[in-house]
Write an enzyme that holds these catalytic residues in place. Structure first.
Site, PDB file in Angstrom:
ATOM      1  N   SER A 176       0.742  -1.205   0.218  1.00 40.16           N
ATOM      2  CA  SER A 176       0.094  -0.021  -0.007  1.00 40.16           C
ATOM      3  C   SER A 176       0.979   1.117  -0.066  1.00 40.16           C
ATOM      4  CB  SER A 176      -0.899  -0.159   1.227  1.00 40.16           C
ATOM      5  OG  SER A 176      -1.430   1.300   1.568  1.00 40.16           O
ATOM      6  N   TYR A 215      -2.110  -0.916  10.846  1.00 40.31           N
ATOM      7  CA  TYR A 215      -2.253  -1.496   9.284  1.00 40.31           C
ATOM      8  C   TYR A 215      -0.868  -1.081   8.715  1.00 40.31           C
ATOM      9  CZ  TYR A 215      -3.701  -1.637   4.400  1.00 40.31           C
ATOM     10  OH  TYR A 215      -3.565  -1.682   3.213  1.00 40.31           O
TER      11      TYR A 215
END
Ligand SMILES: NC(=O)c1ccc[n+]([C@@H]2O[C@H](COP(=O)([O-])OP(=O)(O)OC[C@H]3O[C@@H](n4cnc5c(N)ncnc54)[C@H](OP(=O)(O)O)[C@@H]3O)[C@@H](O)[C@H]2O)c1
Length: 276
Positions: free
Chosen positions: A134, A147
């Site tokens: 990401s 995360y």
């Protein structure tokens, strides 16, 4: 040339599903792996196999690999896509939530990498591992600490692995999407908000609203599928691939501006309207 085979994890929805259909359209054999293949709505095709694979269960990785190679012979590309986001104040997270986040996003991904490398090395086969991280594996936003820590772990893991498996004829790649329109913020998400002390709550609400508005400008999963396909078919040794217009913008900004200025820009966007 024989038809190539791709194994994709988390193919039930979102990026994984769209990527499975894209590779199928491009003529590949596709092993669309998911936790509940009986619920697959990918349709039927002789080059498509929906297979049970839960990345947190090593025996499920081994049995999926065996089932796929029985049908297609060899797996050429593995796309480690399965993952979800645990967000909210760190203090509100239970140990169980933290472990589950790492079990899926990091240890599950590593287990499949290990299986693939070990098979390819033993059989002297070439292969490509594509790990979906990401933009959040390169920069951070408030309330995403857990995360981010998984995606930063995958970035470091993959970058280092790249050196050691290249001599075996194995390539590893990172695809870094920005905000993408999927179930990521809905069904798949986990939150710590409920258990977070009250001191966090008012600013958290403002931040969540601002993040929601920013994510509304997200890209479509097909953009990521195309980048994954490019990574799977390129002859180059490029390690990182950005996916989505915001990914390119944020990573360029991160590179160009001094760290403290970058942090101020993030704060001004996420905490807009908050008194801090
Ligand atoms: N959407 C974004 O904005 C965005 C941005 C950057 C990176 N990403 C990354 O892209 C990847 C895909 O996310 P997405 O946006 O497509 O979200 P999504 O639609 O929620 O898809 C997540 C997938 O992961 C699967 N999964 C979760 N735990 C699993 C496990 N233990 N074993 C196997 N599969 C599991 C889910 O399967 P079930 O159906 O069984 O729950 C689902 O298919 C993730 O790694 C995410 O971190 C997404």
């Amino acid at each position: 040339m024989s038809t190539k085979t791709v194994l994709i994890t988390g193919s039930s929805t979102g990026i994984g599903k769209v990527t499975a259909l894209y590779f199928l359209e491009k003529g590949w054999n596709v092993a669309a792996t998911m936790r509940t293949p009986e619920k697959s709505d990918l349709g039927s095709n002789s080059r498509l196999l929906a297979v049970a694979l839960d990345v947190t269960k090593e025996e499920s990785i081994k049995s999926a690999w065996a089932e796929i190679t029985r049908k297609f012979g060899k797996i050429d590309v593995v796309v480690n896509n399965a993952g979800y986001g645990l967000t909210g104040p760190f203090e509100g997270a239970t140990t169980e939530q933290i472990k589950r986040q790492f079990d899926t996003n990091v240890f599950g991904l590593m287990a499949l990498c290990k299986e693939a490398i070990s098979v390819w090395r033993t059989k002297k086969e070439k292969g490509i591992l594509i790990n979906i991280t990401s933009v959040g594996g390169r920069v951070t936003f408030p309330y995403y600490s857990l995360y981010h820590s998984t995606k930063w772990a995958v970035e470091g893991f993959t970058e280092s692995l790249n050196y050691e498996v290249a001599p075996l004829g194995i390539k590893v790649k990172l695809v870094e999407p920005g905000a993408i329109r999927t179930d990521f913020g809905g069904r798949s998400a986990d939150h710590t908000d409920e258990n977070a002390p009250r001191e966090y709550q008012s600013i958290l609400k403002i931040a969540r609203d601002n993040i929601k508005k920013a994510v509304e400008r997200s890209s479509e999963p097909i953009e990521v599928a195309k980048v994954i396909f490019q990574a799977a078919t390129s002859n180059s040794s490029q390690l990182r691939y950005k996916a989505g217009s915001d990914a390119k913008l944020i990573l360029a900004l991160r590179k160009l501006v001094p760290e403290n200025l970058f942090f101020s820009i993030i704060k001004s966007q996420v905490f807009k309207g908050a008194e801090i």
